[in-house]
Design a protein around this motif. Structure first.
Motif, PDB file in Angstrom:
ATOM      1  N   ILE A  12       0.847  -1.202   0.000  1.00 51.03           N
ATOM      2  CA  ILE A  12       0.000   0.000   0.000  1.00 51.03           C
ATOM      3  C   ILE A  12       0.878   1.245   0.000  1.00 51.03           C
ATOM      4  N   ILE A  13       1.916   1.244   0.816  1.00 50.77           N
ATOM      5  CA  ILE A  13       2.844   2.381   0.860  1.00 50.77           C
ATOM      6  C   ILE A  13       3.512   2.552  -0.504  1.00 50.77           C
ATOM      7  N   SER A  14       3.928   1.472  -1.115  1.00 47.86           N
ATOM      8  CA  SER A  14       4.535   1.535  -2.451  1.00 47.86           C
ATOM      9  C   SER A  14       3.555   2.078  -3.475  1.00 47.86           C
ATOM     10  N   ARG A  15       2.310   1.704  -3.325  1.00 47.69           N
ATOM     11  CA  ARG A  15       1.294   2.193  -4.259  1.00 47.69           C
ATOM     12  C   ARG A  15       1.123   3.705  -4.141  1.00 47.69           C
ATOM     13  N   PHE A  16       1.047   4.214  -2.920  1.00 46.22           N
ATOM     14  CA  PHE A  16       0.975   5.664  -2.736  1.00 46.22           C
ATOM     15  C   PHE A  16       2.178   6.330  -3.401  1.00 46.22           C
ATOM     16  N   ARG A  17       3.363   5.790  -3.146  1.00 42.93           N
ATOM     17  CA  ARG A  17       4.588   6.397  -3.691  1.00 42.93           C
ATOM     18  C   ARG A  17       4.618   6.364  -5.213  1.00 42.93           C
ATOM     19  N   SER A  18       4.064   5.330  -5.811  1.00 42.21           N
ATOM     20  CA  SER A  18       4.130   5.222  -7.267  1.00 42.21           C
ATOM     21  C   SER A  18       3.007   5.979  -7.978  1.00 42.21           C
ATOM     22  N   LEU A  47       0.625   6.735   8.314  1.00 42.46           N
ATOM     23  CA  LEU A  47       1.317   7.228   7.135  1.00 42.46           C
ATOM     24  C   LEU A  47       1.009   8.709   6.987  1.00 42.46           C
ATOM     25  N   VAL A  48       1.963   9.464   6.448  1.00 41.17           N
ATOM     26  CA  VAL A  48       1.743  10.880   6.153  1.00 41.17           C
ATOM     27  C   VAL A  48       1.888  11.065   4.652  1.00 41.17           C
ATOM     28  N   VAL A  49       0.837  11.576   4.031  1.00 39.54           N
ATOM     29  CA  VAL A  49       0.843  11.806   2.595  1.00 39.54           C
ATOM     30  C   VAL A  49       0.611  13.291   2.359  1.00 39.54           C
ATOM     31  N   VAL A  50       1.480  13.900   1.537  1.00 38.84           N
ATOM     32  CA  VAL A  50       1.377  15.327   1.226  1.00 38.84           C
ATOM     33  C   VAL A  50       1.154  15.469  -0.276  1.00 38.84           C
ATOM     34  N   PRO A  51      -0.108  15.539  -0.705  1.00 38.40           N
ATOM     35  CA  PRO A  51      -0.394  15.671  -2.142  1.00 38.40           C
ATOM     36  C   PRO A  51       0.008  17.050  -2.647  1.00 38.40           C
ATOM     37  N   VAL A  52       0.388  17.130  -3.927  1.00 40.88           N
ATOM     38  CA  VAL A  52       0.812  18.413  -4.494  1.00 40.88           C
ATOM     39  C   VAL A  52      -0.287  19.101  -5.292  1.00 40.88           C
ATOM     40  N   ASP A  53      -1.315  18.363  -5.663  1.00 37.77           N
ATOM     41  CA  ASP A  53      -2.388  18.972  -6.445  1.00 37.77           C
ATOM     42  C   ASP A  53      -3.673  18.162  -6.279  1.00 37.77           C
ATOM     43  N   ASP A  55      -5.234  16.246  -8.389  1.00 40.55           N
ATOM     44  CA  ASP A  55      -5.133  14.867  -8.894  1.00 40.55           C
ATOM     45  C   ASP A  55      -4.515  13.950  -7.846  1.00 40.55           C
ATOM     46  N   ASP A  56      -3.463  14.429  -7.179  1.00 39.41           N
ATOM     47  CA  ASP A  56      -2.862  13.645  -6.105  1.00 39.41           C
ATOM     48  C   ASP A  56      -3.881  13.376  -5.005  1.00 39.41           C
ATOM     49  N   LEU A  57      -4.606  14.393  -4.607  1.00 39.60           N
ATOM     50  CA  LEU A  57      -5.591  14.250  -3.534  1.00 39.60           C
ATOM     51  C   LEU A  57      -6.661  13.230  -3.915  1.00 39.60           C
ATOM     52  N   SER A  62      -8.924   7.804  -3.360  1.00 39.82           N
ATOM     53  CA  SER A  62      -9.327   6.562  -4.020  1.00 39.82           C
ATOM     54  C   SER A  62      -8.642   5.346  -3.387  1.00 39.82           C
ATOM     55  N   ILE A  63      -7.349   5.458  -3.160  1.00 36.25           N
ATOM     56  CA  ILE A  63      -6.613   4.348  -2.523  1.00 36.25           C
ATOM     57  C   ILE A  63      -7.136   4.106  -1.108  1.00 36.25           C
ATOM     58  N   ALA A  64      -7.364   5.189  -0.377  1.00 33.90           N
ATOM     59  CA  ALA A  64      -7.861   5.054   1.002  1.00 33.90           C
ATOM     60  C   ALA A  64      -9.241   4.390   1.017  1.00 33.90           C
TER      61      ALA A  64
END
Length: 68
Positions: A12-18, A47-53, A55-57, A62-64
């Protein structure tokens, strides 16, 4: 109250990163930095996720949703 942290699967972490261009942090230090706000409560995130735009959000959401 304990500060137990649910462990996320590495896939899951790899998926967020990719799939997002923003930052994805799973280190204990970075997660601890995001564990409190202006209240008296402290909860360490998995996990901490910092989207840039937008689309990232949308991708993060969607993954969550798939994880629930």
């Amino acid at each position: 109250m304990t500060n137990e942290v649910s462990v996320l699967d590495d896939s899951i972490i790899s998926r967020f990163r990719s799939e997002i261009r923003g930052e994805v942090h799973d280190s204990q230090l970075k997660r601890a930095e995001y564990s409190s706000d202006a209240s008296n409560y402290r909860l360490v995130p998995s996990l901490v996720v910092v989207p840039v735009d937008t689309d990232d959000l949308l991708t993060v959401l969607s993954i969550a949703r798939e994880m629930c």
